[in-house]
Design an enzyme around this catalytic site. Structure first.
Site, PDB file in Angstrom:
ATOM      1  N   HIS A 318       0.843  -1.189   0.000  1.00 14.66           N
ATOM      2  CA  HIS A 318       0.000   0.000   0.000  1.00 14.66           C
ATOM      3  C   HIS A 318       0.876   1.235   0.000  1.00 14.66           C
ATOM      4  CE1 HIS A 318      -3.302   2.686   0.976  1.00 14.66           C
ATOM      5  NE2 HIS A 318      -4.092   1.698   0.619  1.00 14.66           N
ATOM      6  N   ASP A 374      -7.780  -5.552   0.184  1.00 11.61           N
ATOM      7  CA  ASP A 374      -8.225  -6.277  -1.001  1.00 11.61           C
ATOM      8  C   ASP A 374      -7.842  -7.748  -0.983  1.00 11.61           C
ATOM      9  OD1 ASP A 374      -9.424  -4.076  -1.935  1.00 11.61           O
ATOM     10  OD2 ASP A 374      -7.843  -3.495  -3.326  1.00 11.61           O
TER      11      ASP A 374
HETATM   12  N1  ACO Z   1       4.026  -7.504  -4.804  1.00 13.37           N
HETATM   13  C1  ACO Z   1       5.360  -7.576  -5.058  1.00 13.37           C
HETATM   14  N2  ACO Z   1       6.192  -6.526  -5.001  1.00 13.37           N
HETATM   15  C2  ACO Z   1       5.652  -5.355  -4.663  1.00 13.37           C
HETATM   16  C3  ACO Z   1       4.281  -5.199  -4.380  1.00 13.37           C
HETATM   17  C4  ACO Z   1       3.454  -6.347  -4.465  1.00 13.37           C
HETATM   18  N3  ACO Z   1       2.154  -6.284  -4.206  1.00 13.37           N
HETATM   19  N4  ACO Z   1       4.010  -3.917  -4.078  1.00 13.37           N
HETATM   20  C5  ACO Z   1       5.173  -3.272  -4.169  1.00 13.37           C
HETATM   21  N5  ACO Z   1       6.167  -4.130  -4.521  1.00 13.37           N
HETATM   22  C6  ACO Z   1       7.609  -3.837  -4.647  1.00 13.37           C
HETATM   23  C7  ACO Z   1       7.922  -3.137  -5.971  1.00 13.37           C
HETATM   24  O1  ACO Z   1       8.217  -4.087  -6.973  1.00 13.37           O
HETATM   25  C8  ACO Z   1       9.114  -2.302  -5.548  1.00 13.37           C
HETATM   26  O2  ACO Z   1      10.221  -3.179  -5.432  1.00 13.37           O
HETATM   27  P1  ACO Z   1      11.731  -2.662  -5.764  1.00 13.37           P
HETATM   28  O3  ACO Z   1      12.072  -1.719  -4.648  1.00 13.37           O
HETATM   29  O4  ACO Z   1      12.535  -3.924  -5.768  1.00 13.37           O
HETATM   30  O5  ACO Z   1      11.657  -2.012  -7.100  1.00 13.37           O
HETATM   31  C9  ACO Z   1       8.778  -1.857  -4.126  1.00 13.37           C
HETATM   32  O6  ACO Z   1       7.910  -2.886  -3.610  1.00 13.37           O
HETATM   33  C10 ACO Z   1       8.050  -0.513  -4.053  1.00 13.37           C
HETATM   34  O7  ACO Z   1       6.947  -0.567  -4.962  1.00 13.37           O
HETATM   35  P2  ACO Z   1       6.187   0.710  -5.515  1.00 13.37           P
HETATM   36  O8  ACO Z   1       5.368   0.293  -6.687  1.00 13.37           O
HETATM   37  O9  ACO Z   1       7.157   1.831  -5.713  1.00 13.37           O
HETATM   38  O10 ACO Z   1       5.306   1.064  -4.253  1.00 13.37           O
HETATM   39  P3  ACO Z   1       3.991   1.962  -4.258  1.00 13.37           P
HETATM   40  O11 ACO Z   1       3.839   2.496  -2.880  1.00 13.37           O
HETATM   41  O12 ACO Z   1       4.008   2.914  -5.379  1.00 13.37           O
HETATM   42  O13 ACO Z   1       2.866   0.852  -4.583  1.00 13.37           O
HETATM   43  C11 ACO Z   1       0.892  -0.355  -4.640  1.00 13.37           C
HETATM   44  C12 ACO Z   1       1.691   0.714  -3.888  1.00 13.37           C
HETATM   45  C13 ACO Z   1       0.601   0.117  -6.068  1.00 13.37           C
HETATM   46  C14 ACO Z   1      -0.434  -0.569  -3.920  1.00 13.37           C
HETATM   47  C15 ACO Z   1       1.707  -1.681  -4.678  1.00 13.37           C
HETATM   48  O14 ACO Z   1       2.024  -2.120  -3.381  1.00 13.37           O
HETATM   49  C16 ACO Z   1       1.012  -2.786  -5.470  1.00 13.37           C
HETATM   50  O15 ACO Z   1       1.146  -2.826  -6.698  1.00 13.37           O
HETATM   51  N6  ACO Z   1       0.222  -3.695  -4.764  1.00 13.37           N
HETATM   52  C17 ACO Z   1      -0.513  -4.711  -5.480  1.00 13.37           C
HETATM   53  C18 ACO Z   1      -1.828  -4.137  -5.988  1.00 13.37           C
HETATM   54  C19 ACO Z   1      -2.818  -3.912  -4.854  1.00 13.37           C
HETATM   55  O16 ACO Z   1      -3.048  -4.761  -4.000  1.00 13.37           O
HETATM   56  N7  ACO Z   1      -3.428  -2.724  -4.901  1.00 13.37           N
HETATM   57  C20 ACO Z   1      -4.471  -2.377  -3.947  1.00 13.37           C
HETATM   58  C21 ACO Z   1      -4.002  -1.312  -3.023  1.00 13.37           C
HETATM   59  S1  ACO Z   1      -5.309  -0.853  -1.957  1.00 13.37           S
HETATM   60  C22 ACO Z   1      -6.318   0.010  -2.994  1.00 13.37           C
HETATM   61  O17 ACO Z   1      -5.889   0.806  -3.803  1.00 13.37           O
HETATM   62  C23 ACO Z   1      -7.766  -0.204  -2.934  1.00 13.37           C
END
Ligand code: ACO
Length: 430
Positions: A318, A374
């Site tokens: 998140h 979620d």
């Molecule tokens: N699975 C695996 N790796 C992940 C995940 C995940 N769910 N989320 C983040 N990461 C990793 C990224 O690959 C990145 O790794 P790196 O440092 O090696 O490059 C690091 O964690 C940071 O990721 P960002 O995308 O920069 O983090 P951000 O805060 O922008 O992302 C997000 C937040 C989009 C929610 C992300 O965690 C994600 O994609 N989760 C999966 C989708 C999801 O469940 N969304 C629902 C969120 S709640 C809602 O909106 C209702």
């Protein structure tokens, strides 16, 4: 108390600046004074002077609004709606009360509830054009484009909404009575659209709404779902999705709303974002993931593939929470309460195995990635008998009043078009 500030020296010019700090924030307009010419600023002089700007891909550290609706502490894992902790609201109230609290800032009395119920139910009656649009789709169509079509047909039938584009002055800014009527209608339109889609897909007869029922009660009535357990469960679950401060979709609603467009159009922008895989769409993709895994034994290789950057674990991570999403524990309470129906779904064991594995794995720990709402939310919907292709739609409906609360709040602030900037980085020929 002395005003907190940043003391900044611009090494390009040697000039010193004092940037006030308000709370934990500085104003981008104060940053723009760094490097800007003094005195009256004309555009040409400003561009020549290269004032300092902020670049923030994904708005990771930029606030675009001042709001008094929802407070989230992502480190402690707390949510407060209008300063009420979400746990207390979840245990003592139902969604209808919380919807009023979020939109209008107070818990409702019976008269206020009756007034909104009646107006919303009236708006829920669809003109023939809306019914025709929905039934024109093949029954196995994706839900999301059907929603857009239904909302467009409703917008075309609403005379106030149709007038918005032709007004010289703002129709809703500073006119909260007009805005309230329009936002109540907007919520009703989405409920009806979803119910018509559900009935069309399942070849069920659509039932007209009743003025004494609330939003959820009428949604279920229109869908032809008569089980009181479903309403009881969703009246709690929806509290957890009712608002989540400046989410991607709420920002989209405000972005569209800043053009002075009507709430049906603004909410459509939010619905589009709400379907995206990284946002609301994650609820569906998390469930698809559990289906693909199939059994708890197959969880480790699935997660190892994700760690090798073979995809994302949906329902995990998140932008705001770097600890457990507080809604997850409340969802677990509901899962326990509806244990028999939920346990009938073998994929719940897969989801629990995913959470257990990821929660103890260094990849997820180091990046602060924990379960979000979620991961498990879909199990209550499937236990209540909903097909997965309706889950996001219904979840979005539970969020729409929250997004419209932000739209309403924006109407009490000065009109300001949202227009971000870019950093142009390709070469210019001359
Ligand atoms: N699975 C695996 N790796 C992940 C995940 C995940 N769910 N989320 C983040 N990461 C990793 C990224 O690959 C990145 O790794 P790196 O440092 O090696 O490059 C690091 O964690 C940071 O990721 P960002 O995308 O920069 O983090 P951000 O805060 O922008 O992302 C997000 C937040 C989009 C929610 C992300 O965690 C994600 O994609 N989760 C999966 C989708 C999801 O469940 N969304 C629902 C969120 S709640 C809602 O909106 C209702």
């Amino acid at each position: 108390m002395e005003q907190q500030h940043l003391s900044v020296t611009d090494s390009r010019t040697g000039k010193e600046y004092t940037i006030p700090i308000e709370g934990d924030y500085v104003r981008a307009a104060d940053i723009a004074k760094i490097g800007a010419p003094e005195g009256k600023i004309d555009l040409a002089a400003l561009q020549a002077a290269h004032p300092l700007r902020v670049i923030d891909n994904g708005f990771a550290n930029t606030a675009c609004m001042e709001s008094s609706i929802t407070h989230i502490d992502g480190l402690r894992g707390t949510i407060r709606y209008r300063d009420f902790p979400i746990e207390g609201l979840f245990h003592e109230y139902i969604y209808e009360d919380v919807m009023h609290l979020i939109i209008w800032g107070h818990l409702p009395n019976d008269q206020q509830k009756a007034h909104v119920r009646e107006a919303m139910a009236k708006a829920m009656n669809p003109p023939q054009s809306v019914k025709d649009v929905i039934t024109a789709f093949p029954r196995d169509s994706e839900t999301f484009p059907m929603i857009l079509a239904g909302m467009s047909a409703f917008a075309a039938s609403d005379s106030v909404v149709c007038k918005t584009r032709h007004q010289q002055s703002a129709m809703f800014h500073g006119h909260l009575d007009v805005a309230d009527e329009a936002l109540v209608r907007t919520i009703g339109y989405l409920a009806t659209t979803i119910s018509l889609i559900y009935c069309h897909k399942n070849e069920k007869t659509w039932t007209a709404p009743e003025p004494e029922r609330n939003l959820l009660g009428n949604l279920l009535l229109m869908m032809g779902i008569a089980d009181p357990q479903v309403e009881k469960c969703l009246a709690k679950l929806w509290i957890l999705y009712a608002d989540h401060e400046m989410t991607n979709s709420t920002a989209a609603v405000l972005h569209a709303g800043s053009t002075l467009i009507d709430p049906v159009a603004a909410i459509t922008a939010g619905i589009i974002c709400g379907y995206g895989p990284l946002h609301g769409g994650a609820i569906d993709l998390a469930y698809e993931g559990f289906r693909a895994i199939g059994t708890p034994e197959r969880v480790p290789p699935f997660i190892e593939r994700i760690k090798a950057k073979g995809g994302r674990l949906f329902g995990y991570g998140h932008r705001v929470y770097k600890t457990r999403d507080p809604r997850v524990s409340l969802i677990e309470e509901l899962l326990k309460e509806h244990r028999d129906a939920v346990d009938a779904n073998p994929l719940l064991r897969v989801a629990m195995a995913v959470d257990k594995y990821a929660n103890q794995d260094a990849y997820f720990i180091e990046r602060g990635l924990k379960a979000n709402a979620d991961l498990m939310g879909c199990f209550l919907y499937t236990a209540m008998g909903f097909d997965t292709d309706m889950i996001i739609a219904i979840t979005i409906l539970s969020r729409v009043p929250g997004a419209l609360a932000h739209w309403r709040e924006s109407l009490t602030q000065p009109v300001k078009l949202w227009r971000p900037q870019q950093k142009y980085k390709a070469p210019l020929a001359n």
